[in-house]
Design a protein around this motif. Structure first.
Motif, PDB file in Angstrom:
ATOM      1  N   UNK A 275      -5.386  -5.546   4.033  1.00  0.00           N
ATOM      2  CA  UNK A 275      -6.523  -6.245   4.624  1.00  0.00           C
ATOM      3  C   UNK A 275      -6.266  -7.739   4.814  1.00  0.00           C
ATOM      4  N   UNK A 276      -5.265  -8.278   4.117  1.00  0.00           N
ATOM      5  CA  UNK A 276      -5.016  -9.727   4.165  1.00  0.00           C
ATOM      6  C   UNK A 276      -4.133 -10.075   5.361  1.00  0.00           C
ATOM      7  N   UNK A 277      -4.488 -11.172   6.034  1.00  0.00           N
ATOM      8  CA  UNK A 277      -3.618 -11.704   7.095  1.00  0.00           C
ATOM      9  C   UNK A 277      -2.653 -12.695   6.452  1.00  0.00           C
ATOM     10  N   UNK A 278      -1.464 -12.222   6.142  1.00  0.00           N
ATOM     11  CA  UNK A 278      -0.505 -13.055   5.433  1.00  0.00           C
ATOM     12  C   UNK A 278       0.150 -14.064   6.376  1.00  0.00           C
ATOM     13  N   UNK A 279       0.330 -15.265   5.894  1.00  0.00           N
ATOM     14  CA  UNK A 279       1.056 -16.283   6.657  1.00  0.00           C
ATOM     15  C   UNK A 279       2.537 -16.284   6.288  1.00  0.00           C
ATOM     16  N   UNK A 280       2.846 -15.933   5.043  1.00  0.00           N
ATOM     17  CA  UNK A 280       4.246 -15.878   4.617  1.00  0.00           C
ATOM     18  C   UNK A 280       4.939 -14.683   5.268  1.00  0.00           C
ATOM     19  N   UNK A 281       6.246 -14.793   5.418  1.00  0.00           N
ATOM     20  CA  UNK A 281       7.015 -13.697   6.007  1.00  0.00           C
ATOM     21  C   UNK A 281       7.075 -12.517   5.053  1.00  0.00           C
ATOM     22  N   UNK A 282       7.425 -11.353   5.584  1.00  0.00           N
ATOM     23  CA  UNK A 282       7.522 -10.146   4.761  1.00  0.00           C
ATOM     24  C   UNK A 282       8.573 -10.322   3.668  1.00  0.00           C
ATOM     25  N   UNK A 283       9.669 -10.997   3.978  1.00  0.00           N
ATOM     26  CA  UNK A 283      10.726 -11.186   2.982  1.00  0.00           C
ATOM     27  C   UNK A 283      10.247 -12.042   1.810  1.00  0.00           C
ATOM     28  N   UNK A 284       9.501 -13.103   2.111  1.00  0.00           N
ATOM     29  CA  UNK A 284       8.976 -13.964   1.043  1.00  0.00           C
ATOM     30  C   UNK A 284       7.938 -13.208   0.212  1.00  0.00           C
ATOM     31  N   UNK A 285       7.043 -12.495   0.889  1.00  0.00           N
ATOM     32  CA  UNK A 285       6.021 -11.722   0.164  1.00  0.00           C
ATOM     33  C   UNK A 285       6.668 -10.675  -0.728  1.00  0.00           C
ATOM     34  N   UNK A 286       7.697 -10.025  -0.234  1.00  0.00           N
ATOM     35  CA  UNK A 286       8.377  -8.985  -1.008  1.00  0.00           C
ATOM     36  C   UNK A 286       8.877  -9.534  -2.338  1.00  0.00           C
ATOM     37  N   UNK A 287       9.527 -10.681  -2.287  1.00  0.00           N
ATOM     38  CA  UNK A 287      10.061 -11.275  -3.518  1.00  0.00           C
ATOM     39  C   UNK A 287       8.948 -11.680  -4.482  1.00  0.00           C
ATOM     40  N   UNK A 288       7.864 -12.260  -3.951  1.00  0.00           N
ATOM     41  CA  UNK A 288       6.779 -12.684  -4.834  1.00  0.00           C
ATOM     42  C   UNK A 288       6.040 -11.495  -5.443  1.00  0.00           C
ATOM     43  N   UNK A 289       5.876 -10.421  -4.690  1.00  0.00           N
ATOM     44  CA  UNK A 289       5.249  -9.225  -5.263  1.00  0.00           C
ATOM     45  C   UNK A 289       6.106  -8.665  -6.406  1.00  0.00           C
ATOM     46  N   UNK A 290       7.419  -8.665  -6.213  1.00  0.00           N
ATOM     47  CA  UNK A 290       8.307  -8.169  -7.265  1.00  0.00           C
ATOM     48  C   UNK A 290       8.265  -9.071  -8.491  1.00  0.00           C
ATOM     49  N   UNK A 291       8.205 -10.380  -8.267  1.00  0.00           N
ATOM     50  CA  UNK A 291       8.095 -11.318  -9.388  1.00  0.00           C
ATOM     51  C   UNK A 291       6.800 -11.070 -10.158  1.00  0.00           C
ATOM     52  N   UNK A 292       5.690 -10.898  -9.436  1.00  0.00           N
ATOM     53  CA  UNK A 292       4.418 -10.627 -10.094  1.00  0.00           C
ATOM     54  C   UNK A 292       4.455  -9.354 -10.908  1.00  0.00           C
ATOM     55  N   UNK A 293       5.030  -8.294 -10.336  1.00  0.00           N
ATOM     56  CA  UNK A 293       5.153  -7.024 -11.065  1.00  0.00           C
ATOM     57  C   UNK A 293       5.970  -7.211 -12.336  1.00  0.00           C
ATOM     58  N   UNK A 294       7.103  -7.893 -12.206  1.00  0.00           N
ATOM     59  CA  UNK A 294       7.967  -8.077 -13.367  1.00  0.00           C
ATOM     60  C   UNK A 294       7.305  -8.881 -14.470  1.00  0.00           C
ATOM     61  N   UNK A 295       6.610  -9.940 -14.098  1.00  0.00           N
ATOM     62  CA  UNK A 295       5.969 -10.780 -15.110  1.00  0.00           C
ATOM     63  C   UNK A 295       4.868 -10.038 -15.855  1.00  0.00           C
ATOM     64  N   UNK A 296       4.062  -9.256 -15.118  1.00  0.00           N
ATOM     65  CA  UNK A 296       2.957  -8.556 -15.784  1.00  0.00           C
ATOM     66  C   UNK A 296       3.487  -7.473 -16.716  1.00  0.00           C
ATOM     67  N   UNK A 297       4.499  -6.710 -16.266  1.00  0.00           N
ATOM     68  CA  UNK A 297       5.074  -5.679 -17.136  1.00  0.00           C
ATOM     69  C   UNK A 297       5.716  -6.330 -18.359  1.00  0.00           C
ATOM     70  N   UNK A 298       6.374  -7.467 -18.161  1.00  0.00           N
ATOM     71  CA  UNK A 298       7.056  -8.129 -19.276  1.00  0.00           C
ATOM     72  C   UNK A 298       6.086  -8.562 -20.367  1.00  0.00           C
ATOM     73  N   UNK A 299       4.927  -9.071 -19.971  1.00  0.00           N
ATOM     74  CA  UNK A 299       3.973  -9.564 -20.982  1.00  0.00           C
ATOM     75  C   UNK A 299       3.052  -8.462 -21.486  1.00  0.00           C
ATOM     76  N   UNK A 300       3.084  -7.275 -20.863  1.00  0.00           N
ATOM     77  CA  UNK A 300       2.201  -6.193 -21.307  1.00  0.00           C
ATOM     78  C   UNK A 300       2.491  -5.778 -22.738  1.00  0.00           C
ATOM     79  N   UNK A 301       3.740  -5.951 -23.166  1.00  0.00           N
ATOM     80  CA  UNK A 301       4.078  -5.590 -24.541  1.00  0.00           C
ATOM     81  C   UNK A 301       3.411  -6.465 -25.581  1.00  0.00           C
TER      82      UNK A 301
END
Length: 414
Positions: A275-301
């Protein structure tokens, strides 16, 4: 084939694209087979052989043949067209599933024969997900609407993998587990048959020149690496949540609810991403989504209790569908017309290969390392993949400055 995209494209607009609804629904019916076959095969092989070790080995053969041969099967779709390649592939796959069901209907069959049937079936599994995503790219010329289409597709696929085991759980309450394999065969053959009748399906695609194919493969680095990292991070979450429940003396019955929060977060995240109209490119968004996933899983412990862990899993899930949807979008942008299905298949292979490796690694580490460290390592897999994809992309951009884009990174003609 095109449709006028509204100024603010909606999910309803995706389904109003000519021929999209029929193709999408039939493809989902066929893809439900992949949500039902794993559990039913696991239960039926265990019942037939009386050995968890044998059933685990059989499922490993089935999974390896399904995952690692997917790019090859997808290349057949690109070369011969979905109509000519998908239907015989699905019929052969369905026939081999029926053979596997017959072998496991009663105890006594040779484990070697069962394993051979499972491996052959996996080798023939039709790549319906990559084919449907390639079709979305054909049907929807507007990139904003295509983002919605991919998000809708990803969320629907997530729901299939949640509802499939539930359906098998109901079925085995009154029928042998092998009947679930027969149901999977029926779904794949019937759904694929209806899908191939859609007038939206393209014909064979002309093969690209060798230099174009090489450029497309280089462009797949980022989506495949991030998808693999996401698979590595997520595959161990099931075991880690079970270990967390045991360590904190919770009833094991709570584990499905925690994992359900992960799926629910993924579904909501996927819908929001579309639903979001992203201004960042798909490549930039891809990396940030992966970073977000990694950080949340890392601190879940570090979660002090079950409710906090459940909330963390929901937050982690919110990055899953956006990351995978963006990976498929980037693969589509990179691929030429002759390799569109195969490009999506490589992303699928990355996710599943990462999942296969990750669950084995976490299985070894749990019990040997503190649980918080295991969560940290699982999250680090997605984080490192994002760094690798981002660093490679930056390097390629510097090296490729001034190179004609059609030679190094062929884009889809619109």
């Amino acid at each position: 084939m095109s449709t006028h995209a509204p100024s603010r494209p909606s999910y309803a607009a995706v389904l109003r694209v000519p021929h999209a609804r029929r193709a999408f629904v039939s493809a989902l019916a066929a893809r439900l087979s992949y949500g039902t076959v794993s559990l039913s095969a696991l239960l039926s092989v265990t019942r037939a052989t009386g050995s968890y070790a044998v059933s685990g080995a059989v499922m490993s053969l089935f999974g390896a043949a399904t995952v690692f041969l997917m790019p090859f099967r997808a290349s057949l779709i690109d070369r011969y067209g979905p109509r000519r390649a998908l239907l015989p592939m699905s019929m052969l796959y369905g026939t081999l599933l029926c053979a596997l069901a017959a072998l496991t209907w009663r105890p006594g069959a040779s484990p070697v024969v069962i394993g051979a049937a499972a491996a052959l079936a996996g080798a023939c599994a039709p790549p319906l997900g990559p084919t449907m995503r390639a079709l979305w790219s054909e049907l929807v010329p507007d990139r904003g609407l295509l983002q919605r289409a991919y998000s809708l597709d990803g969320v629907a696929e997530e729901l299939l993998y949640v509802s499939g085991p539930v359906l098998i759980g109901v079925l085995v309450g009154f029928a042998p587990p092998a009947s679930g394999i027969l149901l999977s065969a029926f779904l794949i053959v019937t759904g694929t048959g209806v899908f191939t009748l859609s007038p939206a399906l393209p014909g064979p695609r002309p093969r690209a020149a060798g230099r174009q194919r090489a450029g497309a493969l280089r462009g797949l680095w980022a989506p495949v690496v991030v998808a693999t990292g996401a698979g590595l991070a997520l595959s161990g979450v099931d075991l880690l949540v079970m270990a967390f429940a045991a360590q904190h003396s919770y009833d094991p019955d709570v584990v499905p609810w925690v994992l359900g929060a992960l799926s629910a977060g993924s579904a909501l995240g996927g819908l929001a991403n579309g639903a979001v109209r992203w201004r960042a490119s798909a490549r930039v968004r891809l990396c940030w989504f992966a970073v977000g996933l990694g950080l949340v899983v890392a601190v879940a412990g570090l979660a002090p209790g079950l409710w906090t862990l459940t909330a963390a899993m929901a937050c982690a899930g919110a990055f899953i569908a956006p990351a995978l949807t963006t990976a498929y979008l980037l693969a589509d942008e990179t691929a030429d017309d002759a390799s569109r299905t195969r490009a999506g298949a490589w992303v699928n292979t990355g996710v599943n290969a990462g999942s296969s490796v990750g669950v084995m690694v976490v299985g070894v580490l749990v019990g040997r390392l503190p649980l918080g460290v295991c969560f940290l390592l699982a999250g680090a897999a997605a984080f490192v993949a994002a760094l690798a994809a981002g660093g490679r992309a930056a390097g390629a951009a510097r090296v490729g400055a001034g190179v004609p884009p059609l030679e190094e990174a062929p884009c889809r003609r619109r």
